[in-house]
Write an enzyme that holds these catalytic residues in place. Sequence first.
Site, PDB file in Angstrom:
ATOM      1  N   CYS A 385       0.855  -1.182   0.158  1.00  0.00           N
ATOM      2  CA  CYS A 385      -0.018  -0.163  -0.052  1.00  0.00           C
ATOM      3  C   CYS A 385       1.018   1.254  -0.015  1.00  0.00           C
ATOM      4  CB  CYS A 385      -1.078   0.183   1.282  1.00  0.00           C
ATOM      5  SG  CYS A 385      -2.362   1.069   0.852  1.00  0.00           S
ATOM      6  N   HIS A 519      -3.439  -5.197  -0.102  1.00  0.00           N
ATOM      7  CA  HIS A 519      -3.166  -5.762   1.267  1.00  0.00           C
ATOM      8  C   HIS A 519      -2.946  -7.294   1.207  1.00  0.00           C
ATOM      9  CE1 HIS A 519      -2.867  -2.016   3.980  1.00  0.00           C
ATOM     10  NE2 HIS A 519      -3.769  -1.495   2.794  1.00  0.00           N
ATOM     11  N   GLU A 521      -1.397  -9.385   2.799  1.00  0.00           N
ATOM     12  CA  GLU A 521      -1.498  -9.970   4.283  1.00  0.00           C
ATOM     13  C   GLU A 521      -2.945 -10.312   4.787  1.00  0.00           C
ATOM     14  OE1 GLU A 521      -1.824  -5.498   5.202  1.00  0.00           O
ATOM     15  OE2 GLU A 521      -1.025  -6.959   3.564  1.00  0.00           O
TER      16      GLU A 521
END
Length: 547
Positions: A385, A519, A521
């Site tokens: 990001c 993102h 993750e």
Amino acid sequence: MAQTQPRYIFITGGVVSSLGKGLASAALGALLQARGYKVRLRKLDPYLNVDPGTMSPYQHGEVYVTDDGAETDLDLGHYERFTGVSAAQSDNITTGRIYSDIITKERRGDYLGATVQVIPHVTNEIKNFVLSDAGEGVDFVLCEVGGTVGDIEGLPFFEALRQLGQELERDQTCFLHVTLLPYIKAAGEMKTKPTQHSVKELRSIGIQPDILLCRADRAVSEGDRRKIARFCNVRESAVIQGLDAASIYDVPLAYHAEGLDREVLAHFRIDDYAEADLSRWEGISEALRNPDGEVNIAVVGKYTVLPDAYKSITEALVHGGIANQVKVKIKWLEAEEFENADAAEVLKGMHGILVPGGFGERGTEGKIKAVEFARTRELPYFGICLGMQMAVIEAARNLAGMDAASSSEFGESGQNVVGLMTEWTKGNERLERTKDTDLGGTMRLGAYPATLTKGSLVAEQYGTTEITERHRHRYEVNVDYKDQLEAAGLTFSGMSPDGVLPEIVEIKNHPWFIGVQYHPELKSRPFEPHPLFKGFVGAAKTQSRLV
């Protein structure tokens, strides 16, 4: 094993906060899955914010984002990581959202002139949320109530659950209460009184817990179990000890060994259940206990004083370590302090650098400094990001000769290679699902597709050229600078399907240098590590064996 209506498990907490209700809920969901049941997990948050989207990471930790663009509590990340069930907007509700909906209905006249009250209007909204469609074939819905019993803001939620306990069939609900058994070193005793008082508080509301999960730092004696059972009006077998674990991924195995899932099924009078298949959790636990070496990763972030602000990143790095059979050691570096630090000294011994997301200008020069160090020293780099945007700005300044390159988030520079998406994407179909906020601008939230360049490093990591990932940001890299930056050596290897919004950048002839606007993750699981975290930790592992 499935039934027409799901059974409901309500998880509450007492004594103190941060006892691990979210982990307990996720672990129990995983254990029920291991027996062949289909589960869904939901979170009831008593705070007055409509959602955590505008809350400081220092206050609330990370904001977890779902595929459908909901900004939710970080516990939903635990739910997804442990069960693999994708969460949605319908799985997290707050007092703020409930009151917002009620006031909208009242202003519209939906209540036909009735006096709007906590009971029944607020409690009905809570019950409607709990009972909303959980999906086809779901056997158990686990609902966690945030906060601690006795908190004034939680009272409507407890009242709603009390009512559900009466309105649903007797064998359709189970109340699981998580408490603390502190050990008083000076007295040499474990104290049960806080748990007794917590249960007394819960019973005064009208809820009798069926199972007690007692968090402790040492084994609970049989005598203490009997005492708790007697004074809290539960079966002795329903007093489950929840001891500290070496890893959160050991929790399902530990709670199974203590009989938590068996006690839940016994409460529902289910006796034809299958044995739990915990082989994948045993494999994860084994990988964590016996790694083949370790790697050091520096995370240069803005909110590092509170690790929960980067909870999903921490866990995704662990997952990457599992995939590569190494232990990942994280060194947290505050980006603002890193601006004036000796980078070579601070990053000595590091095998990779990760720069995560964030909002605002503070600490960005430190992040850019970390990017430059990784690029020039050929250290594996992963930008997420804002971390991607800083990589673009660093390349613009130091490779493309754009000394004033910056982001319009930090003010007008004349060379804003990053800016509000509305500045050049008006009418773009990719803005159909954005979120207006009182802070101004829009945010791109939730899952969006991207097309990867065939033969690129990122396409190699994914094993495909078509992906979908979750976003949460307001600013985009300006595609108008794409040709200039690529000529300088920064490759745009992932774009929106229409070619308007840059999604991924990388640098060729570098051991591993990738920046992504989304993102990744948020979609990583211990039993299915995200390919980019697997690749990043793998590159760090290679780096560790070169030095």
